[in-house]
Design a protein around this motif. Structure first.
Motif, short mmCIF file in Angstrom:
data_model
loop_
_atom_site.label_atom_id
_atom_site.label_comp_id
_atom_site.label_asym_id
_atom_site.label_seq_id
_atom_site.Cartn_x
_atom_site.Cartn_y
_atom_site.Cartn_z
N LYS A 1 0.83 -1.20 0.00
CA LYS A 1 0.00 0.00 0.00
C LYS A 1 0.87 1.26 0.00
N PRO A 2 0.33 2.39 -0.42
CA PRO A 2 1.08 3.64 -0.37
C PRO A 2 1.46 3.98 1.08
N PRO B 1 19.61 8.16 10.92
CA PRO B 1 18.88 9.39 11.27
C PRO B 1 17.47 9.07 11.76
N ARG B 2 16.94 9.96 12.59
CA ARG B 2 15.58 9.80 13.11
C ARG B 2 14.62 10.51 12.16
N LEU B 3 13.77 9.72 11.52
CA LEU B 3 12.91 10.25 10.47
C LEU B 3 11.46 9.89 10.74
N SER B 4 10.56 10.77 10.32
CA SER B 4 9.12 10.51 10.46
C SER B 4 8.68 9.55 9.37
N LEU B 5 7.48 9.00 9.56
CA LEU B 5 6.92 8.13 8.53
C LEU B 5 6.70 8.89 7.22
N GLY B 6 6.31 10.14 7.33
CA GLY B 6 6.13 10.96 6.13
C GLY B 6 7.44 11.14 5.38
N GLU B 7 8.51 11.40 6.13
CA GLU B 7 9.82 11.57 5.49
C GLU B 7 10.28 10.25 4.85
N LEU B 8 10.04 9.15 5.53
CA LEU B 8 10.43 7.85 4.98
C LEU B 8 9.63 7.53 3.72
N THR B 9 8.36 7.88 3.72
CA THR B 9 7.54 7.67 2.52
C THR B 9 8.11 8.46 1.34
N ASP B 10 8.49 9.69 1.61
CA ASP B 10 9.07 10.53 0.55
C ASP B 10 10.38 9.94 0.02
N LEU C 1 -7.91 -12.92 11.19
CA LEU C 1 -6.61 -12.58 10.62
C LEU C 1 -6.29 -11.11 10.86
N PRO C 2 -5.04 -10.70 10.63
CA PRO C 2 -4.62 -9.33 10.96
C PRO C 2 -5.45 -8.28 10.26
N ALA C 3 -5.58 -7.15 10.93
CA ALA C 3 -6.31 -6.03 10.35
C ALA C 3 -5.44 -5.32 9.33
N THR C 4 -6.10 -4.63 8.39
CA THR C 4 -5.40 -3.73 7.49
C THR C 4 -5.64 -2.32 7.98
N ARG C 5 -5.05 -1.36 7.31
CA ARG C 5 -5.23 0.01 7.76
C ARG C 5 -6.69 0.45 7.69
N ASN C 6 -7.45 -0.16 6.79
CA ASN C 6 -8.85 0.24 6.64
C ASN C 6 -9.73 -0.23 7.79
N ASN C 7 -9.30 -1.30 8.47
CA ASN C 7 -10.11 -1.77 9.59
C ASN C 7 -9.30 -1.88 10.86
#
Length: 292
Positions: free
Chosen positions: A13-14, A210-219, A281-287
């Protein structure tokens, strides 16, 4: 659908998928209320289960037993498991992978270190000859059914880092991890050589990265972030502070201020959730709200 395939779908997923390091059942119980993915960190397990540093003391039956308990209590969560070097021998690595998949693990990380091994962010790491690691990785890949396999290199020489990352990306491993990455520039260089293969980044307080946010890692094109030790290190600080204050107070427990105390009721309520969780089973981000 299998646990492995559900984690594989989550990674695809994105955005960057976070997996939180847990070191015992209590830390996992806390983490489960905040995130839908857990990481069984070798650093945390060695420290909590043995009281020893992460230099190769972990025995595979202990990790397998821990994962069985985790899956029983957290049937909806993704569980990625650090299996170090596969406990030396390829045959042992394959046996562990089979057992962990039966126990409900979502994925494993297999590294290319030689013994004596080290934490990925420590000095003094040595790596196996690449062909030797690739043979072990190939056996593990042939053994797993749907389990996600993360191929990890602990190379420290610049040319070797890029070469190994590129070679690992060309295997059937699902994800590539270069541990101890020292800069954003190096994340970018690794991202380039692994092409379209999912990339994992390991964040650990006091480590080399380095300590990076999830947004920075996504970029930066990072698909998965493991947070190896936030629970362990937070517990260390909190316990040390609480016991120092208890000594200063001559053994008198502190008063409950503004209802912020964690006491018998709160603790019991937390772990009681582990009895009645729905065995799905494990949840996804949608649930993911189902998990809380």
């Amino acid at each position: 659908m299998s646990y492995g395939n559900l984690l594989r779908e989550e990674i695809a997923k994105p955005g960057t998928t976070p997996l939180i390091g847990v070191y015992d059942m209590y830390s996992a119980s806390v983490a489960a209320g905040h995130y839908d993915g857990m990481f069984v960190s070798g650093f945390g397990f060695a420290a909590s289960y043995y009281g020893l540093p992460d230099i190769g003391f972990i025995a595979w039956p202990d990790i397998m037993g821990f994962v069985q308990r985790l899956r029983g209590a957290f049937p909806q969560h993704h569980l990625l498991v650090d299996i170090d070097d596969g406990y030396v021998d390829p045959e042992v690595a394959c046996h562990v992978v089979e057992g962990l998949e039966r126990a409900g693990a979502s994925g494993v990380i297999l590294e290319d270190q030689k013994r004596p091994r080290r934490c990925g962010h420590a000095d003094g790491k040595q790596v196996l000859p690449l062909d030797e690691y690739l043979d072990k990785l190939a056996m593990v890949l042939a053994t797993r059914k749907d389990l996600v396999v993360v191929a990890r290199t602990d190379a420290t020489e610049e040319a070797d880092i890029l070469h190994r990352a590129e070679v690992l990306a060309a295997t059937d491993a699902d994800v590539v991890l270069v541990d101890g990455v020292r800069s954003i520039e190096w994340i970018e260089r690794i991202r380039e050589v692994v092409g379209g293969k999912p990339l994992l980044f390991n964040q650990i307080a006091g480590g080399k990265s380095p300590r990076l946010s999830l947004g920075e890692l996504t970029d930066l094109g990072v698909d998965v972030a493991i947070y190896s030790t936030p629970c362990l290190f937070a517990a260390h600080r909190a316990m040390d502070t609480a016991l120092a204050e208890l000594r200063l107070a001559d053994g008198r427990l502190p008063a409950n201020q503004d209802g912020q105390e964690i006491g018998v009721t709160e603790s019991t309520r937390l772990v009681a959730k582990n009895i009645g969780r729905h065995h799905t089973l494990p949840a996804t981000r949608n649930n993911a709200d189902v998990i809380a």
